[in-house]
Design an enzyme around this catalytic site. Structure first.
Site, short mmCIF file in Angstrom:
data_model
loop_
_atom_site.label_atom_id
_atom_site.label_comp_id
_atom_site.label_asym_id
_atom_site.label_seq_id
_atom_site.Cartn_x
_atom_site.Cartn_y
_atom_site.Cartn_z
N LYS A 203 32.51 9.90 24.73
CA LYS A 203 32.10 10.07 26.13
C LYS A 203 32.71 10.62 26.83
CE LYS A 203 27.93 9.38 27.31
NZ LYS A 203 27.97 9.56 28.75
N ASP B 211 29.73 15.58 28.75
CA ASP B 211 27.84 15.03 29.37
C ASP B 211 28.54 15.91 30.35
OD1 ASP B 211 25.83 13.32 29.26
OD2 ASP B 211 26.30 12.12 29.68
N LYS C 237 25.77 17.49 31.62
CA LYS C 237 24.45 18.04 31.83
C LYS C 237 24.29 19.37 32.81
CE LYS C 237 22.79 13.34 31.20
NZ LYS C 237 24.02 12.46 31.57
N ASP D 133 21.40 24.74 35.66
CA ASP D 133 21.72 25.85 36.43
C ASP D 133 21.18 27.25 36.41
OD1 ASP D 133 22.19 27.18 38.99
OD2 ASP D 133 24.16 25.95 38.96
N THR E 129 16.98 8.43 29.31
CA THR E 129 16.71 6.88 29.21
C THR E 129 16.41 5.89 30.02
OG1 THR E 129 19.10 5.91 28.80
CG2 THR E 129 18.06 7.21 26.85
N ARG F 152 29.07 0.16 27.64
CA ARG F 152 30.06 -1.12 27.17
C ARG F 152 29.87 -1.89 26.53
NH1 ARG F 152 26.38 -1.29 33.28
NH2 ARG F 152 24.90 0.01 32.28
#
Length: 231
Positions: free
Chosen positions: A31, A58, A60, A63, A119, A210
């Site tokens: 990603k 990614d 997002k 518009d 999240t 991570r």
């Protein structure tokens, strides 16, 4: 193909490529988010694809319909595997993006997913920005809008996966960030779940950052996650 999507999060291009060089494209996807795309540009995505990785772009997009649809088309031209837009952009925007990709051959178009509720947001923060109800209610409402508008799936917390699968069926794909293996700390996301539980709840793809990218041995960390899923 693996259902694990490794979330890259690096400020230095060489550091990112060093990590990528330790991963196996047959066992994970990648990603690329706003920071890395802004720093390194479309060429970086092409480098990852050249190494055999499927890329989830990614960014997002959110518009006016024409602009969002054009951005989705540009992502398709780049050859990415998946791209996302904010479901809160509204029905006209979502339908415009879906139409933009529908004219392409199936093997030439990326999957189009709608972001429901980040999240990192708590119920208090959701109410603070003006959305009524709980995070679960907001996610369900936006997932339904994305589904009706012709998107392939949505990005949501694994906490809502079981509800969305029961409500909309297996045809609505689910990408779930906030996945934390049993051996990892929670971090800054609030609605998190382990990989095995997320898949059992109905997640189709797991976004994990991570615990893999900051591991001393990233492939060993990925292997632990695969074992956790299998177990």
């Amino acid at each position: 193909m693996s259902r694990v999507i490794v979330a890259l999060d690096f400020q230095d291009r060489l550091d990112a490529l060093q990590l990528v060089g330790q991963l196996d494209p047959a066992r994970c996807r990648l990603k690329v988010g706003k920071e890395m795309f802004t720093r390194f540009g479309p060429g970086f995505v092409q480098v990852l694809q050249g190494r055999g990785f499927d890329v989830f772009l990614d960014l997002k997009f959110h518009d006016i319909p024409n602009t969002a649809a054009a951005a989705v088309e540009a992502a398709a031209d780049l050859g990415v595997w998946m791209v996302n837009v904010h479901a809160s952009g509204g029905r006209h925007m979502l339908e415009a993006c879906a139409r933009q990709l529908a004219v392409r051959n199936a093997d030439e178009r990326p999957l189009l997913y709608g972001v429901t509720v980040l999240t990192s947001l708590t119920d208090n923060e959701i109410r603070e920005i003006g959305w009524s109800g709980s995070s679960e209610e907001a996610v369900t409402r936006l997932a339904g809008l994305a589904h009706e508008s012709g998107l392939d799936g949505v990005v949501c917390s694994a906490m809502e996966a079981e509800l969305l699968k029961s409500r909309f069926g297996p045809g609505l794909g689910l990408v779930t960030p906030g996945i934390r293996p049993a051996f990892a700390v929670q971090g800054d996301q609030q609605r998190v779940m382990t990989p095995a539980k997320a898949l059992a709840a109905g997640s189709d793809y797991l976004v994990i950052g991570r615990p893999i990218t900051r591991a001393e041995d990233p492939m060993e960390a990925l292997a632990k996650i695969e074992a956790e899923i299998a177990g």
